[in-house]
Write an enzyme that holds these catalytic residues in place. Structure first.
Site, PDB file in Angstrom:
ATOM      1  N   ARG A 108       0.803  -1.144   0.121  1.00 12.26           N
ATOM      2  CA  ARG A 108       0.278   0.206  -0.279  1.00 12.26           C
ATOM      3  C   ARG A 108       0.760   1.039  -0.012  1.00 12.26           C
ATOM      4  O   ARG A 108       2.269   1.451   0.832  1.00 12.26           O
ATOM      5  CB  ARG A 108      -0.511   0.177   1.388  1.00 12.26           C
ATOM      6  CG  ARG A 108      -2.147  -0.964   1.297  1.00 12.26           C
ATOM      7  CD  ARG A 108      -2.353  -0.849   2.608  1.00 12.26           C
ATOM      8  NE  ARG A 108      -1.861  -0.690   4.045  1.00 12.26           N
ATOM      9  CZ  ARG A 108      -2.374   0.044   4.562  1.00 12.26           C
ATOM     10  NH1 ARG A 108      -3.495   0.867   5.220  1.00 12.26           N
ATOM     11  NH2 ARG A 108      -1.808  -0.014   5.618  1.00 12.26           N
ATOM     12  N   SER A 177       7.230  -5.281   6.589  1.00  7.37           N
ATOM     13  CA  SER A 177       6.909  -6.340   7.949  1.00  7.37           C
ATOM     14  C   SER A 177       7.527  -8.095   7.518  1.00  7.37           C
ATOM     15  O   SER A 177       7.097  -8.730   6.995  1.00  7.37           O
ATOM     16  CB  SER A 177       5.085  -6.692   7.648  1.00  7.37           C
ATOM     17  OG  SER A 177       5.069  -5.630   8.352  1.00  7.37           O
ATOM     18  N   ASP A 230       4.360  -2.591  11.445  1.00  9.66           N
ATOM     19  CA  ASP A 230       3.405  -2.829  11.826  1.00  9.66           C
ATOM     20  C   ASP A 230       3.096  -2.496  13.470  1.00  9.66           C
ATOM     21  O   ASP A 230       2.457  -1.762  13.853  1.00  9.66           O
ATOM     22  CB  ASP A 230       2.531  -3.512  11.891  1.00  9.66           C
ATOM     23  CG  ASP A 230       2.587  -4.801  12.065  1.00  9.66           C
ATOM     24  OD1 ASP A 230       3.727  -5.364  12.868  1.00  9.66           O
ATOM     25  OD2 ASP A 230       1.700  -5.819  12.130  1.00  9.66           O
TER      26      ASP A 230
END
Length: 499
Positions: A108, A177, A230
């Site tokens: 994203r 991540s 995250d």
């Protein structure tokens, strides 16, 4: 004739008695098999027990492991890694910042405008982009050039005049991540790929530098201001909205936690840390282990058959990746040793065939006849003809697994609070102000907590039980969604060279 008739009658009586005996025998065996199924569930429930006393032992064990992980590298199951983030957002951030969230087969890109007052977000724009299999297994140059090109197109499309001065460099928060050894706020070396990625020439490289070079190559005037995971992004976003936020926990498919620690308590890095304030520590708490955790034979077999045996023990007991699988293993044994799931042994023998969202849907089925439980058994496990009492027993298994997971996660959270003196156990040293406990906020993200109401209720209840009625009202668990996106952007704002 009379003798023949008498013989026939006697024969019929014998046959009737035989049939009756068979039926009685069947009922007795059925009751025994049902009793065995109930006994298996009872044994599992007892082995999974999480009394407040046991949870407090887990709390103490978590705090001890945190101390050990901060004292020396490899001294604990907890990695306790430095993030170099010592400046969390506070709601005063202003301007337009960007985020890149790379953690799977999609990434994203986000553009977020912060108002500069009142923790207000003015605009929030996002684009999702799939990553092809070729890019996931190609070269680092191909991957990062593709990402940089997508970013540039996104900026050109979304930028409506804000920050369009050519010489003003834009700042990006990069959520990556994958396992990284952090070198600074804005740099880190890739340790290894996971989740299907296999780009060999990227291992050991600074992923932020790779992206910076790709953005420079495409002519995009942007730099990575913060490289985070995250969990750290969730803490940053929580602190942006509420400066009493001291920790963040992700409880979804996987699980992790981070928190704000005093730098003088991070003994293993004393030579590297020059400031005397606080710093965010990434715990990697999924690898936590203690003999006080209520481990059952089902947990042991799951671990033995996993590709990372003897690792991520805590995660295997509390995260969404594994809860449905633990339930499946219990049901499989029930099917093998009783007849409550007709002809279901083969269907229940497939690992991970029962995903946690399906388990949660069965657990939360509120219909009198447990219609949703029956539908899921038929549609997803191909098991039909399950009686209502068997369905109720299945729901009980789901409840045992979920309750244990939530209460252990709660103990982990209180363990963090104990380590930083916010659990009320050390009097004045326990974060008290003017005789009362200090307000403490823990930001929580992840589908298991956010989307599974029974899990959330059990966790909240357990936190209150462990802390006690004096301290519990001062501890707030706050849902804080999109740490990997908005949280990364607000960290870019906090570390912007333009502030």
């Amino acid at each position: 004739m009379g003798g023949a008739g008498l013989g026939l009658a006697a024969g019929c009586a014998v046959a009737t008695c035989a049939i009756a005996a068979v039926m009685v025998g069947h009922r007795v065996r059925s009751r025994r098999r049902w009793g065995r199924a109930v006994a298996l569930v009872r044994e599992f429930e007892e082995a999974s027990a999480t009394s407040v006393g046991r949870l407090r032992q887990v709390v103490d064990a978590m705090a001890v492991e945190m101390h050990a992980g901060l004292a020396s590298e490899g001294g604990s199951k907890l990695r306790m890694s430095l993030t170099f983030i010592d400046n969390l957002p506070d709601g005063s951030e202003e301007g337009t910042y960007y985020a890149l969230d790379l953690g799977g087969t999609n990434f994203r890109v986000l553009q977020i405008q912060f108002s500069g007052k009142g923790s207000m977000i003015l605009t929030h724009r996002v684009q999702r982009q799939p990553i092809s299999q070729e890019l996931m297994t190609g070269t680092r140059e191909e991957l990062f050039n593709f990402i940089a090109s997508t970013l540039k197109q996104f900026v050109q499309r979304e930028d409506d005049g804000i920050d369009q001065i050519p010489d003003v460099r834009k700042d990006l928060g990069f959520t990556f991540s994958f396992p990284v050894r952090q070198l600074s706020v804005s740099s880190g070396l890739l340790i290894k790929w996971t989740k299907g990625f296999s780009i060999k020439d990227a291992v050991g490289k600074d992923v932020a530098q790779c992206l910076n070079e790709a953005m420079l190559k495409t002519g995009l005037n942007m730099r990575v201001a913060a490289l985070v995971n995250d969990t750290v992004g969730t803490l940053a976003l929580g602190h942006y909205y509420d400066v009493d936020t001291v920790a963040a926990v992700i409880i979804g498919t996987g699980t992790n936690a981070c928190y704000l620690e005093r730098t003088d308590a991070i003994i293993k890095y004393q030579g590297l840390l020059m400031n005397s304030g606080d710093m965010v520590v990434n715990m990697e708490w999924g690898n936590f282990w203690s003999s006080h955790l209520p481990r059952t034979p089902y947990d042991i077999s799951l671990d033995d058959e996993s590709p990372n045996r003897n690792e991520q023990g805590f995660e295997k007991m509390i995260s969404g990746m594994y809860l449905g699988e633990i339930v499946r293993r219990v049901l499989q044994r029930m099917a093998e040793e009783s007849d409550i799931f007709p002809d279901a042994v083969q269907n229940l023998s497939v690992p991970f065939v029962l995903r946690t969202p399906l388990m949660a849907a069965m657990h939360e089925d509120g219909s009198p006849d447990l219609r949703e439980v029956g539908r899921i058994l038929e549609d997803h496990l191909k098991i039909s003809g399950v009686s209502l009492k068997a369905r109720r027993l299945l729901v009980r298994v789901c409840d045992i697994v979920t309750r244990r997971a939530a209460r252990l996660a709660a103990a982990g959270i209180v363990g963090i609070l104990k380590k930083i003196g916010r659990d009320g156990s050390a009097g004045v040293a326990s974060g008290r102000t003017k005789g009362k406990p200090r307000r403490t906020v823990v930001a929580i993200e992840g589908g298991l907590y956010v989307g599974y109401s029974m899990f959330r209720e059990y966790l909240n209840e357990a936190v209150a039980e462990i802390l006690g009625e004096e301290v519990a009202p001062y501890v707030c668990l706050r849902v804080c969604e999109d740490g990997s996106g908005t949280g990364a952007a607000v960290l870019a704002a906090a570390y912007s060279s333009n502030r």
